[in-house]
Design an enzyme around this catalytic site. Sequence first.
Site, PDB file in Angstrom:
ATOM      1  N   CYS A 101     -70.180 -69.216   2.707  1.00 52.33           N
ATOM      2  CA  CYS A 101     -69.024 -69.859   3.388  1.00 52.33           C
ATOM      3  C   CYS A 101     -68.186 -70.556   2.647  1.00 52.33           C
ATOM      4  CB  CYS A 101     -69.459 -70.576   4.643  1.00 52.33           C
ATOM      5  SG  CYS A 101     -67.939 -70.940   5.656  1.00 52.33           S
ATOM      6  N   HIS A 143     -69.082 -63.922  11.380  1.00 53.81           N
ATOM      7  CA  HIS A 143     -69.000 -65.112  10.855  1.00 53.81           C
ATOM      8  C   HIS A 143     -67.863 -65.699  11.064  1.00 53.81           C
ATOM      9  CE1 HIS A 143     -69.902 -67.525   7.100  1.00 53.81           C
ATOM     10  NE2 HIS A 143     -68.594 -67.696   7.353  1.00 53.81           N
ATOM     11  N   GLU A 144     -66.543 -64.992  11.060  1.00 59.71           N
ATOM     12  CA  GLU A 144     -65.389 -65.650  11.171  1.00 59.71           C
ATOM     13  C   GLU A 144     -65.132 -66.065  12.574  1.00 59.71           C
ATOM     14  OE1 GLU A 144     -63.938 -66.546   8.592  1.00 59.71           O
ATOM     15  OE2 GLU A 144     -64.972 -65.287   6.949  1.00 59.71           O
ATOM     16  N   HIS A 147     -66.268 -69.340  13.484  1.00 60.03           N
ATOM     17  CA  HIS A 147     -65.575 -70.339  12.992  1.00 60.03           C
ATOM     18  C   HIS A 147     -64.637 -70.991  14.475  1.00 60.03           C
ATOM     19  CE1 HIS A 147     -66.655 -71.464   8.929  1.00 60.03           C
ATOM     20  NE2 HIS A 147     -66.597 -70.056   8.852  1.00 60.03           N
TER      21      HIS A 147
END
Length: 186
Positions: A101, A143-144, A147
Amino acid sequence: MPELMPIIQLGDPLLRQKATWVENIQDERIKMLIDDLIATVAKANGVGIAAPQVGASYRLFIVASRPNLRYPHAPMMEPTAMINPRIIAHSSEMVKGWEGCLSVPGIRGLVPRFQTIEVAYTDRNGKLQKQKLTDFVARIFQHEYDHLDGVVFVDRVENSLDMMTEDEYQKTIINTETKISLKEET
């Protein structure tokens, strides 16, 4: 002209906040943010970046898979802005894969993710898009997407033994994958 933005690091409280819905997709600030995120992720050798990583608390991220120094085997795709994204379906199969990341420099971890996902998002032109994503691109999306909810990949690593430094990852994992790939080609 797009600007490179500073990427906030783990420990910054903004990285742990839930991002807000983008109300006006046609707002010039949102369009500029998209361009700045695309330039920033390219410069940083990333394959994705979320608006919260640059301190902008919006439900917006870029998926920009391409081979680079950090991900030499990544598939090639155009950088895609995904605004107000959602996962609308997913496979039951989960697969562990190595993730890093831009907000957690120097560390990699094995993270379980859904193998296949169906997603919906609004593109930069205001059109609703639906796509089925698999493998590495599905991993980038998840993954994004994390966030946007204040979650970073280290929160999903199941065991501290599933983590290593970036240098060790490049030395052992990438070198091994490259050797296997070269053997398959001959």
